[in-house]
Design an enzyme around this catalytic site. Structure first.
Site, PDB file in Angstrom:
ATOM      1  N   GLU A   9       0.998  -1.163   0.102  1.00 44.67           N
ATOM      2  CA  GLU A   9      -0.035   0.190   0.094  1.00 44.67           C
ATOM      3  C   GLU A   9       0.900   1.313  -0.154  1.00 44.67           C
ATOM      4  O   GLU A   9       0.373   1.996  -0.618  1.00 44.67           O
ATOM      5  CB  GLU A   9      -0.831   0.099   1.050  1.00 44.67           C
ATOM      6  CG  GLU A   9      -2.111  -1.055   1.127  1.00 44.67           C
ATOM      7  CD  GLU A   9      -1.701  -2.465   1.567  1.00 44.67           C
ATOM      8  OE1 GLU A   9      -0.588  -2.650   2.140  1.00 44.67           O
ATOM      9  OE2 GLU A   9      -2.613  -3.498   1.319  1.00 44.67           O
ATOM     10  N   HIS A  38      -5.832  -8.773   8.046  1.00 43.81           N
ATOM     11  CA  HIS A  38      -5.651  -9.209   6.539  1.00 43.81           C
ATOM     12  C   HIS A  38      -4.448  -8.464   5.855  1.00 43.81           C
ATOM     13  O   HIS A  38      -4.074  -9.090   4.909  1.00 43.81           O
ATOM     14  CB  HIS A  38      -7.037  -8.709   5.769  1.00 43.81           C
ATOM     15  CG  HIS A  38      -6.880  -7.040   5.761  1.00 43.81           C
ATOM     16  ND1 HIS A  38      -6.082  -6.425   4.702  1.00 43.81           N
ATOM     17  CD2 HIS A  38      -7.386  -6.247   6.280  1.00 43.81           C
ATOM     18  CE1 HIS A  38      -6.232  -5.188   4.683  1.00 43.81           C
ATOM     19  NE2 HIS A  38      -7.190  -5.008   5.849  1.00 43.81           N
TER      20      HIS A  38
HETATM   21  C1  UD1 Z   1      -6.616  -5.756  -0.574  1.00 47.51           C
HETATM   22  C2  UD1 Z   1      -5.879  -4.524  -0.776  1.00 47.51           C
HETATM   23  C3  UD1 Z   1      -5.397  -4.052   0.781  1.00 47.51           C
HETATM   24  C4  UD1 Z   1      -6.978  -3.612   1.268  1.00 47.51           C
HETATM   25  C5  UD1 Z   1      -7.767  -4.791   1.640  1.00 47.51           C
HETATM   26  C6  UD1 Z   1      -9.080  -4.506   2.046  1.00 47.51           C
HETATM   27  C7  UD1 Z   1      -4.058  -5.107  -2.384  1.00 47.51           C
HETATM   28  C8  UD1 Z   1      -2.756  -5.495  -3.000  1.00 47.51           C
HETATM   29  N1  UD1 Z   1      -4.611  -5.199  -1.329  1.00 47.51           N
HETATM   30  O1  UD1 Z   1      -5.921  -6.894   0.280  1.00 47.51           O
HETATM   31  O2  UD1 Z   1      -4.810  -2.854   0.360  1.00 47.51           O
HETATM   32  O3  UD1 Z   1      -6.203  -3.109   2.612  1.00 47.51           O
HETATM   33  O4  UD1 Z   1      -7.978  -5.453   0.187  1.00 47.51           O
HETATM   34  O5  UD1 Z   1      -9.724  -5.624   2.748  1.00 47.51           O
HETATM   35  O6  UD1 Z   1      -4.476  -4.049  -3.074  1.00 47.51           O
HETATM   36  N2  UD1 Z   1     -10.967 -13.074  -1.469  1.00 47.51           N
HETATM   37  C9  UD1 Z   1     -12.355 -13.621  -1.850  1.00 47.51           C
HETATM   38  N3  UD1 Z   1     -13.401 -12.751  -1.869  1.00 47.51           N
HETATM   39  C10 UD1 Z   1     -13.273 -11.370  -1.509  1.00 47.51           C
HETATM   40  C11 UD1 Z   1     -12.179 -10.760  -1.399  1.00 47.51           C
HETATM   41  C12 UD1 Z   1     -10.916 -11.442  -1.227  1.00 47.51           C
HETATM   42  O7  UD1 Z   1     -12.148 -14.785  -1.781  1.00 47.51           O
HETATM   43  O8  UD1 Z   1     -14.241 -10.679  -1.763  1.00 47.51           O
HETATM   44  C13 UD1 Z   1      -9.692 -13.660  -1.418  1.00 47.51           C
HETATM   45  C14 UD1 Z   1      -9.290 -14.022  -2.899  1.00 47.51           C
HETATM   46  O9  UD1 Z   1      -8.702 -15.453  -2.657  1.00 47.51           O
HETATM   47  C15 UD1 Z   1      -8.174 -13.065  -2.875  1.00 47.51           C
HETATM   48  C16 UD1 Z   1      -7.450 -12.681  -1.840  1.00 47.51           C
HETATM   49  O10 UD1 Z   1      -8.755 -12.945  -0.733  1.00 47.51           O
HETATM   50  O11 UD1 Z   1      -7.033 -13.405  -3.939  1.00 47.51           O
HETATM   51  C17 UD1 Z   1      -6.782 -11.590  -1.515  1.00 47.51           C
HETATM   52  O12 UD1 Z   1      -7.425 -10.640  -2.153  1.00 47.51           O
HETATM   53  P1  UD1 Z   1      -6.735  -9.226  -2.538  1.00 47.51           P
HETATM   54  O13 UD1 Z   1      -7.429  -8.150  -3.024  1.00 47.51           O
HETATM   55  O14 UD1 Z   1      -5.631  -9.663  -3.373  1.00 47.51           O
HETATM   56  O15 UD1 Z   1      -5.626  -8.693  -1.250  1.00 47.51           O
HETATM   57  P2  UD1 Z   1      -6.450  -8.302   0.130  1.00 47.51           P
HETATM   58  O16 UD1 Z   1      -5.809  -9.013   1.367  1.00 47.51           O
HETATM   59  O17 UD1 Z   1      -7.783  -8.556   0.390  1.00 47.51           O
HETATM   60  N1  UDP Z   2     -15.766  -4.092   7.701  1.00 41.15           N
HETATM   61  C1  UDP Z   2     -16.949  -4.824   7.413  1.00 41.15           C
HETATM   62  N2  UDP Z   2     -17.122  -5.938   7.407  1.00 41.15           N
HETATM   63  C2  UDP Z   2     -16.271  -6.620   8.330  1.00 41.15           C
HETATM   64  C3  UDP Z   2     -14.827  -5.912   8.492  1.00 41.15           C
HETATM   65  C4  UDP Z   2     -14.845  -4.606   8.404  1.00 41.15           C
HETATM   66  O1  UDP Z   2     -17.603  -4.040   6.806  1.00 41.15           O
HETATM   67  O2  UDP Z   2     -16.468  -7.939   8.604  1.00 41.15           O
HETATM   68  C5  UDP Z   2     -15.380  -2.552   7.227  1.00 41.15           C
HETATM   69  C6  UDP Z   2     -14.724  -1.734   8.290  1.00 41.15           C
HETATM   70  O3  UDP Z   2     -15.973  -0.904   8.961  1.00 41.15           O
HETATM   71  C7  UDP Z   2     -14.234  -0.525   7.529  1.00 41.15           C
HETATM   72  C8  UDP Z   2     -13.344  -1.538   6.167  1.00 41.15           C
HETATM   73  O4  UDP Z   2     -14.567  -2.545   6.197  1.00 41.15           O
HETATM   74  O5  UDP Z   2     -14.781   0.425   7.137  1.00 41.15           O
HETATM   75  C9  UDP Z   2     -12.255  -1.781   6.619  1.00 41.15           C
HETATM   76  O6  UDP Z   2     -11.874  -2.470   5.575  1.00 41.15           O
HETATM   77  P1  UDP Z   2     -10.450  -3.566   5.496  1.00 41.15           P
HETATM   78  O7  UDP Z   2     -10.002  -3.808   6.906  1.00 41.15           O
HETATM   79  O8  UDP Z   2     -10.510  -4.842   4.803  1.00 41.15           O
HETATM   80  O9  UDP Z   2      -9.648  -2.697   4.668  1.00 41.15           O
HETATM   81  P2  UDP Z   2      -8.541  -1.602   4.942  1.00 41.15           P
HETATM   82  O10 UDP Z   2      -9.390  -0.535   5.608  1.00 41.15           O
HETATM   83  O11 UDP Z   2      -7.400  -2.105   6.027  1.00 41.15           O
HETATM   84  O12 UDP Z   2      -7.890  -1.107   3.574  1.00 41.15           O
END
Ligand code: UD1
Ligand code: UDP
Length: 373
Positions: free
Chosen positions: A135, A214
């Site tokens: 990020e 995460h």
């Molecule tokens: C992503 C963002 C991170 C953000 C986070 C919020 C990048 C590299 N990372 O991380 O900055 O903080 O989202 O949550 O942009 N998956 C599902 N269903 C979903 C979502 C995810 O199955 O609805 C699984 C899939 O296997 C996917 C994996 O999670 O490949 C990771 O998702 P990805 O968007 O690559 O990374 P995050 O850790 O979610």
């Molecule tokens: N959030 C949600 N459901 C959940 C966990 C988080 O709606 O089960 C919301 C939370 O209130 C916040 C956002 O998702 O607004 C944060 O998302 P995440 O932690 O995945 O990503 P980040 O903010 O770290 O990028």
């Protein structure tokens, strides 16, 4: 007829959708603006939950998510999908949010098409290339491609100025996460009939620790140590329990299940919809997380947050005393949890509600700037 300004908003993950929803709503109130939404769907289910809640029906959906996707896959698939749309649609402005790989790819695709870029939640920095990963680099690269920097706080503005961004290009707006939060928190919200209600009934008079994790840099050993610290905490304080909506990432799920899956006072549940989630935060005794958005939301709810990371780009709530940065090592996380659960004074000190991230009108400010330029 006067031509309407065409603004295309691009996002792909849950937090971007939550934080862009107020902007979409505000832009759609302006007759002078045509606002269209493109989702890369870097997330699928977790994105769709938010689209449904805020009644956003995307104009374009790249549907790119793959299980266990790599950063390169997200970048290349988003870049080529967006190229086609931008060439065909030629918007006047592309709006991106924050620091995901979708954010960076969309800013780059807009630049290649010579379309102006607006960056919402601009200027957050840790100064560490690998923390958070990827990020910190995504947002720095997006800044380099941006024409309108919508900074949430004065600190974010200063970060951008230090990197040479002209001050007249930076507008401090507050964070749209507070717009979304204020529109969603509701003291009357009812969990009746839900799985959570059953848990509350079972755990009356227990203290709830709400957990989410995460971050990519925490996958593996750091997460294992965090969960072990939580397990020790449950043993030390028999009046505590954990609610943990587990991120869909299979790499997170594997370790959580291994360490915490069989504990009787741990409730591992699916990611919650935004509305129940923020209302659950309001009921928590304390929150432990590596999330960016939750660090911003919890202070206005007066909830202490332990951030299991080594760095934060959100120093404002740490300064206000409601958020504490505790790293990811077992000893430190366990001792910080003990400090909050065992020392009422230390706990009370962290419950002061503070609101360093906005007043709920960030989206309106962003919309006015877009309309005027
Ligand atoms: C992503 C963002 C991170 C953000 C986070 C919020 C990048 C590299 N990372 O991380 O900055 O903080 O989202 O949550 O942009 N998956 C599902 N269903 C979903 C979502 C995810 O199955 O609805 C699984 C899939 O296997 C996917 C994996 O999670 O490949 C990771 O998702 P990805 O968007 O690559 O990374 P995050 O850790 O979610
Ligand atoms: N959030 C949600 N459901 C959940 C966990 C988080 O709606 O089960 C919301 C939370 O209130 C916040 C956002 O998702 O607004 C944060 O998302 P995440 O932690 O995945 O990503 P980040 O903010 O770290 O990028």
């Amino acid at each position: 007829m006067i031509k309407r300004k065409k603004v295309m908003i691009v996002f792909g993950t849950r937090p971007e959708a939550i934080k862009m929803a107020p902007v979409i709503q505000a832009l759609r109130q302006k007759e002078s603006i045509l606002c269209q939404v493109i989702v890369t769907a870097q997330h699928r289910e977790m994105l769709d939950q938010v689209l449904q809640l805020f009644k956003i029906d995307p104009d374009f959906d790249l549907n790119l998510m793959k299980q266990g996707q790599t950063l390169t896959e997200i970048t290349t698939r988003a870049l080529s999908g967006l190229h086609d749309i931008f060439q065909r649609e030629r918007p006047d402005l592309v709006l991106v949010h924050g620091d995901t790989t979708t954010t960076f790819a969309a800013a780059l695709a807009a630049f290649y098409a010579q379309i102006a870029v607006g960056h919402v939640e601009a200027g957050l920095r840790t100064g560490n290339k690998y923390s958070p990963y990827p990020e910190e680099m995504n947002r720095k690269l997006a800044s380099a491609l941006t024409d309108f920097h919508f900074a949430p706080t004065e600190t974010a503005k200063r970060n951008l100025e230090q990197e040479g961004v002209p001050p007249e290009r930076i507008i401090v707006t507050g964070n749209t996460v507070i717009d979304a939060l204020l529109a969603t928190v509701n003291p009357e919200f009812s969990f009746a009939g839900s799985e959570l209600q059953t848990i509350f009934e079972q755990r009356e008079r227990f203290r709830m620790i709400l957990v989410t994790t995460h971050r990519r840099e925490n996958l593996g050993e750091p997460m294992r140590q965090i969960y072990q610290a939580l397990k020790s905490t449950l043993e030390t304080y028999p009046d505590t329990y954990i609610i943990f909506p587990v991120h869909k990432n299979p790499n997170v799920r594997k370790v959580v299940t291994e360490v915490l899956g069989s504990h009787p006072r741990v409730h591992l549940i699916e990611p919650l919809e935004y509305e129940p989630f923020v209302n659950l935060m309001a009921r928590a005794h304390l929150i432990l997380t590596d999330s960016g958005g939750i660090q911003e939301e919890a202070p206005s709810l007066g909830k202490p947050v332990l951030v299991v990371r080594d760095t934060t780009e959100r120093p404002e709530a740490v300064a206000a005393g409601t958020v504490s940065l505790v790293g990811t090592e077992y000893e430190r996380v366990f001792s910080e949890l003990q400090n909050l659960l065992g020392d009422e004074k230390a706990y009370q000190k962290m419950t002061m509600a503070s609101n360093p991230y906005g007043d709920g009108s960030a989206a309106l400010r962003i919309t006015e700037i877009i309309d005027e330029n």
